[in-house]
Design a protein around this motif. Structure first.
Motif, PDB file in Angstrom:
ATOM      1  N   ILE A   8       0.816  -1.229   0.000  1.00  0.00           N
ATOM      2  CA  ILE A   8       0.000   0.000   0.000  1.00  0.00           C
ATOM      3  C   ILE A   8       0.846   1.273   0.000  1.00  0.00           C
ATOM      4  CG2 ILE A   8      -0.355   0.143   2.498  1.00  0.00           C
ATOM      5  CD1 ILE A   8      -3.458   0.359   0.939  1.00  0.00           C
ATOM      6  N   ILE A  12       0.943   4.474  -2.571  1.00  0.00           N
ATOM      7  CA  ILE A  12       0.902   5.891  -2.177  1.00  0.00           C
ATOM      8  C   ILE A  12       2.044   6.648  -2.853  1.00  0.00           C
ATOM      9  CG2 ILE A  12       1.331   7.435  -0.207  1.00  0.00           C
ATOM     10  CD1 ILE A  12      -0.437   5.553   1.482  1.00  0.00           C
ATOM     11  N   PHE A  31       3.176  11.133   6.017  1.00  0.00           N
ATOM     12  CA  PHE A  31       1.725  11.317   5.879  1.00  0.00           C
ATOM     13  C   PHE A  31       1.047  10.782   7.131  1.00  0.00           C
ATOM     14  CE2 PHE A  31       3.188   7.516   3.672  1.00  0.00           C
ATOM     15  CZ  PHE A  31       2.396   6.507   4.172  1.00  0.00           C
ATOM     16  N   TYR A  32      -0.193  11.232   7.360  1.00  0.00           N
ATOM     17  CA  TYR A  32      -0.926  10.797   8.545  1.00  0.00           C
ATOM     18  C   TYR A  32      -1.315   9.328   8.430  1.00  0.00           C
ATOM     19  CZ  TYR A  32      -1.252  15.556  10.287  1.00  0.00           C
ATOM     20  OH  TYR A  32      -0.936  16.788  10.778  1.00  0.00           O
ATOM     21  N   ASP A  33      -1.194   8.619   9.557  1.00  0.00           N
ATOM     22  CA  ASP A  33      -1.650   7.231   9.621  1.00  0.00           C
ATOM     23  C   ASP A  33      -3.171   7.214   9.497  1.00  0.00           C
ATOM     24  OD1 ASP A  33      -0.327   4.376  10.894  1.00  0.00           O
ATOM     25  OD2 ASP A  33      -2.515   4.571  10.892  1.00  0.00           O
ATOM     26  N   ILE A  34      -3.688   6.295   8.712  1.00  0.00           N
ATOM     27  CA  ILE A  34      -5.119   6.225   8.434  1.00  0.00           C
ATOM     28  C   ILE A  34      -5.917   5.784   9.669  1.00  0.00           C
ATOM     29  CG2 ILE A  34      -5.343   3.811   7.654  1.00  0.00           C
ATOM     30  CD1 ILE A  34      -6.821   4.949   5.175  1.00  0.00           C
ATOM     31  N   ASN A  35      -5.260   5.136  10.601  1.00  0.00           N
ATOM     32  CA  ASN A  35      -5.919   4.620  11.805  1.00  0.00           C
ATOM     33  C   ASN A  35      -5.102   5.040  13.034  1.00  0.00           C
ATOM     34  OD1 ASN A  35      -7.602   3.161  13.480  1.00  0.00           O
ATOM     35  ND2 ASN A  35      -6.578   1.204  13.085  1.00  0.00           N
ATOM     36  N   LEU A  43       3.345   8.687   9.652  1.00  0.00           N
ATOM     37  CA  LEU A  43       4.272   7.679   9.135  1.00  0.00           C
ATOM     38  C   LEU A  43       5.306   8.378   8.262  1.00  0.00           C
ATOM     39  CD1 LEU A  43       1.590   5.053   8.074  1.00  0.00           C
ATOM     40  CD2 LEU A  43       3.023   4.979  10.122  1.00  0.00           C
ATOM     41  N   ASN A  91       8.180  -1.036  13.493  1.00  0.00           N
ATOM     42  CA  ASN A  91       7.927  -2.466  13.629  1.00  0.00           C
ATOM     43  C   ASN A  91       8.638  -3.191  12.492  1.00  0.00           C
ATOM     44  OD1 ASN A  91       6.067  -2.121  15.815  1.00  0.00           O
ATOM     45  ND2 ASN A  91       4.545  -1.440  14.335  1.00  0.00           N
ATOM     46  N   GLY A  97       5.508  -7.126  14.578  1.00  0.00           N
ATOM     47  CA  GLY A  97       4.118  -6.840  14.214  1.00  0.00           C
ATOM     48  C   GLY A  97       3.993  -5.954  12.986  1.00  0.00           C
ATOM     49  N   GLN A  98       4.990  -6.000  12.098  1.00  0.00           N
ATOM     50  CA  GLN A  98       4.946  -5.174  10.890  1.00  0.00           C
ATOM     51  C   GLN A  98       3.851  -5.669   9.952  1.00  0.00           C
ATOM     52  OE1 GLN A  98       8.670  -5.029   8.727  1.00  0.00           O
ATOM     53  NE2 GLN A  98       7.877  -3.571   7.210  1.00  0.00           N
ATOM     54  N   GLU A  99       2.965  -4.731   9.561  1.00  0.00           N
ATOM     55  CA  GLU A  99       1.858  -5.096   8.664  1.00  0.00           C
ATOM     56  C   GLU A  99       2.136  -4.715   7.215  1.00  0.00           C
ATOM     57  OE1 GLU A  99      -1.539  -3.152  10.345  1.00  0.00           O
ATOM     58  OE2 GLU A  99      -1.521  -4.420  12.134  1.00  0.00           O
ATOM     59  N   HIS A 106       6.939   5.145  12.635  1.00  0.00           N
ATOM     60  CA  HIS A 106       5.776   5.800  13.232  1.00  0.00           C
ATOM     61  C   HIS A 106       6.272   6.952  14.101  1.00  0.00           C
ATOM     62  CE1 HIS A 106       2.817   2.417  12.546  1.00  0.00           C
ATOM     63  NE2 HIS A 106       3.948   1.736  12.465  1.00  0.00           N
TER      64      HIS A 106
HETATM   65  P1  AMP Z   1       2.919  -1.485  10.853  1.00  0.00           P
HETATM   66  O1  AMP Z   1       2.110  -2.407  11.717  1.00  0.00           O
HETATM   67  O2  AMP Z   1       4.097  -0.910  11.595  1.00  0.00           O
HETATM   68  O3  AMP Z   1       3.285  -2.113   9.547  1.00  0.00           O
HETATM   69  O4  AMP Z   1       1.987  -0.234  10.584  1.00  0.00           O
HETATM   70  C1  AMP Z   1       1.283  -0.023   9.408  1.00  0.00           C
HETATM   71  C2  AMP Z   1       0.494   1.239   9.615  1.00  0.00           C
HETATM   72  O5  AMP Z   1       0.031   1.676   8.349  1.00  0.00           O
HETATM   73  C3  AMP Z   1      -0.743   1.084  10.507  1.00  0.00           C
HETATM   74  O6  AMP Z   1      -0.645   1.981  11.613  1.00  0.00           O
HETATM   75  C4  AMP Z   1      -1.905   1.444   9.578  1.00  0.00           C
HETATM   76  O7  AMP Z   1      -2.936   2.149  10.232  1.00  0.00           O
HETATM   77  C5  AMP Z   1      -1.218   2.290   8.521  1.00  0.00           C
HETATM   78  N1  AMP Z   1      -1.853   2.337   7.209  1.00  0.00           N
HETATM   79  C6  AMP Z   1      -2.297   1.285   6.470  1.00  0.00           C
HETATM   80  N2  AMP Z   1      -2.801   1.724   5.301  1.00  0.00           N
HETATM   81  C7  AMP Z   1      -2.657   3.071   5.284  1.00  0.00           C
HETATM   82  C8  AMP Z   1      -2.982   4.103   4.360  1.00  0.00           C
HETATM   83  N3  AMP Z   1      -3.554   3.829   3.178  1.00  0.00           N
HETATM   84  N4  AMP Z   1      -2.687   5.374   4.687  1.00  0.00           N
HETATM   85  C9  AMP Z   1      -2.106   5.676   5.880  1.00  0.00           C
HETATM   86  N5  AMP Z   1      -1.777   4.753   6.789  1.00  0.00           N
HETATM   87  C10 AMP Z   1      -2.049   3.470   6.510  1.00  0.00           C
END
Ligand code: AMP
Length: 120
Positions: A8, A12, A31-35, A43, A91, A97-99, A106
């Protein structure tokens, strides 16, 4: 792990999906974190294709590394969270816990952030 250009943050960076941009430099985007997990949650990512902190630390140029660190400081200043303090976190991998598999930092602030980690 090989870099997946369909993640993702890569989208961006290519402008394929929007973000709420805070700051941009030669090698970094913020940019701002979406959540958001705090009042201020931004981020900061490199523009280069790096999977994780580890990948970035091993393969990025000194210019890219300096630029990312300076970007974090510049964003903290821009958002006026320096005086009250903030937290920087990255992360990495499964235990971290990296997503999203594009290296990111962060930046949290705007409130007391509590304990660094939940105790195991
Ligand atoms: P991590 O767990 O460290 O990989 O964090 C991934 C972060 O990306 C999470 O805090 C999500 O809320 C954030 N995130 C995911 N998709 C988006 C997006 N499209 N725009 C901004 N932040 C995002």
């Amino acid at each position: 792990m090989a870099y997946n250009p369909e993640n993702i943050f890569a989208k961006i960076l290519r402008g394929e999906i929007p973000c709420k941009k805070v700051y941009e430099s030669a090698h970094a985007l913020a940019f701002y974190d979406i959540n958001p997990a705090a009042k201020v949650h931004v981020l900061v990512i490199p523009k280069g294709a790096y999977v994780s902190f580890q990948d970035f630390s091993e393969k990025a140029s000194s210019d890219e590394i300096a630029d990312l660190i300076r970007a974090v400081g510049a964003v903290a200043k821009q958002l006026d969270i320096v005086a009250d303090g903030y937290r920087v976190l990255s992360n990495a991998g499964a235990n971290g816990g990296q997503e999203v598999p594009h290296f990111h930092v962060h930046l949290f602030g705007g409130q007391r952030l509590g304990a660094m980690l939940a105790r195991a």
